[in-house]
Write a protein that holds these residues in place. Structure first.
Motif, PDB file in Angstrom:
ATOM      1  N   GLY A  35       0.632  -1.216  -0.034  1.00  0.00           N
ATOM      2  CA  GLY A  35      -0.046   0.041   0.141  1.00  0.00           C
ATOM      3  C   GLY A  35       0.828   1.090  -0.082  1.00  0.00           C
ATOM      4  O   GLY A  35       1.871   1.507  -0.694  1.00  0.00           O
ATOM      5  N   SER A  36       0.560   2.274   0.782  1.00  0.00           N
ATOM      6  CA  SER A  36       1.242   3.446   1.030  1.00  0.00           C
ATOM      7  C   SER A  36       2.671   3.228   1.904  1.00  0.00           C
ATOM      8  O   SER A  36       3.362   4.250   2.050  1.00  0.00           O
ATOM      9  CB  SER A  36       0.426   4.436   1.768  1.00  0.00           C
ATOM     10  N   ASN A  38       2.537   2.917   4.845  1.00  0.00           N
ATOM     11  CA  ASN A  38       2.202   3.803   6.002  1.00  0.00           C
ATOM     12  C   ASN A  38       1.869   2.882   7.312  1.00  0.00           C
ATOM     13  O   ASN A  38       1.299   1.742   7.066  1.00  0.00           O
ATOM     14  CB  ASN A  38       1.414   4.694   5.946  1.00  0.00           C
ATOM     15  N   THR A  42      -5.519   3.253   8.196  1.00  0.00           N
ATOM     16  CA  THR A  42      -5.933   3.337   6.733  1.00  0.00           C
ATOM     17  C   THR A  42      -5.349   2.500   5.924  1.00  0.00           C
ATOM     18  O   THR A  42      -5.647   1.585   5.012  1.00  0.00           O
ATOM     19  CB  THR A  42      -5.556   4.997   6.230  1.00  0.00           C
ATOM     20  N   ASN A  43      -3.973   2.352   5.887  1.00  0.00           N
ATOM     21  CA  ASN A  43      -3.062   1.529   5.370  1.00  0.00           C
ATOM     22  C   ASN A  43      -3.314  -0.175   5.681  1.00  0.00           C
ATOM     23  O   ASN A  43      -3.372  -0.951   4.950  1.00  0.00           O
ATOM     24  CB  ASN A  43      -1.504   1.729   5.150  1.00  0.00           C
ATOM     25  N   ARG A  46      -6.525  -1.069   4.168  1.00  0.00           N
ATOM     26  CA  ARG A  46      -6.329  -1.238   2.679  1.00  0.00           C
ATOM     27  C   ARG A  46      -5.452  -2.589   2.343  1.00  0.00           C
ATOM     28  O   ARG A  46      -6.018  -3.100   1.431  1.00  0.00           O
ATOM     29  CB  ARG A  46      -5.485   0.014   2.109  1.00  0.00           C
ATOM     30  N   ASN A 206      -1.027  12.794   0.398  1.00  0.00           N
ATOM     31  CA  ASN A 206      -2.437  12.312  -0.210  1.00  0.00           C
ATOM     32  C   ASN A 206      -3.108  13.461  -0.904  1.00  0.00           C
ATOM     33  O   ASN A 206      -3.807  13.529  -1.839  1.00  0.00           O
ATOM     34  CB  ASN A 206      -3.107  11.951   0.982  1.00  0.00           C
ATOM     35  N   ALA A 222      -4.853  -2.983  -3.055  1.00  0.00           N
ATOM     36  CA  ALA A 222      -3.488  -2.636  -2.509  1.00  0.00           C
ATOM     37  C   ALA A 222      -2.438  -2.779  -3.415  1.00  0.00           C
ATOM     38  O   ALA A 222      -2.424  -3.997  -3.896  1.00  0.00           O
ATOM     39  CB  ALA A 222      -3.753  -3.151  -1.057  1.00  0.00           C
TER      40      ALA A 222
END
Length: 223
Positions: A35-36, A38, A42-43, A46, A206, A222
């Motif tokens: 994913g990000s 992070n 949130t990640n 995801r 973002n 993802a």
């Protein structure tokens, strides 16, 4: 001064627990590689799915809330924060709680435990822990911010956009409550502006992706 230093240290160390990385590792996943990259909820949502993502959110939320409502009440010996943080007990308590929550939030974003056990200072973006902090300080504005987040997420499926707009709504909510005669202590006003600004800053990448049309939506695959 010893009490305040202890409160800030314990709050930071609590906030620095990278629950996203811990939960992901328990499932055999290195969240930093997906994913990000992070470590926040949130990640985790995801990459790991709704269940683990919700667990990470609640644990990160609890860090901010516990720092405000429990750790900030610790005292060493006979020391009083009155005078150090304010001339009145209620003002000193409000400052102590606000500073404790802020320390937890900074720990979430810049995590010493992540550096020691996962090889990186990079934590989450502070949304869940900041929400927990502000829930302990100003529950009504946070409830309104949650409504904004849910509405934006339902309409756009952008968690980042929902987080940013929910954060921005906090100081606006305090203004509305002030007009209605519901007062908040000065530290709550200050940090209801500082914390959302910090959250927007941590979401600057973002924002660029939102403007470029490349930001990931909830439900997208993802990376």
């Amino acid at each position: 001064m010893a009490s305040l230093a202890l409160v800030l240290l314990l709050s930071y160390l609590l906030g620095a627990i990278p629950w996203g990385l811990v939960v992901a590792r328990a499932k055999g996943v290195d969240l930093r590689q997906h994913g990000s990259g992070n470590a926040g909820a949130t990640n985790a949502l995801r990459v790991l799915g709704k269940g683990p993502g919700l667990v990470v959110f609640l644990l990160d939320f609890a860090k901010g809330l516990v720092a405000v409502v429990l750790i900030s009440t610790l005292r060493v010996g006979d020391e009083s924060l009155v005078g150090l943080l304010g001339s009145r007990p209620e003002l000193a308590a409000a400052w102590g709680a606000t500073l404790a929550g802020t320390a937890a939030m900074l720990g979430h974003v810049y995590t010493v435990w992540g550096r020691l056990f996962f090889g990186s200072w990079k934590g989450g973006k502070g949304v869940a822990t900041g929400a927990g902090m502000l829930t302990g300080l100003a529950p009504i504005p946070v409830a309104l911010a949650l409504a904004v987040f849910v509405a934006v997420l339902a309409a756009t499926r952008y968690v980042s956009l929902g987080s940013i707009l929910a954060a921005v709504s906090l100081p606006l909510s305090l203004v509305v409550l002030h007009v209605l005669g519901v007062e908040s202590p000065p530290p709550v006003w200050i940090f209801a502006v500082v914390v959302p600004a910090f959250i927007v800053w941590t979401h600057r990448a973002n924002v660029r992706r939102l403007l470029d049309g490349t930001e990931s939506r909830v439900g997208s695959k993802a990376g």
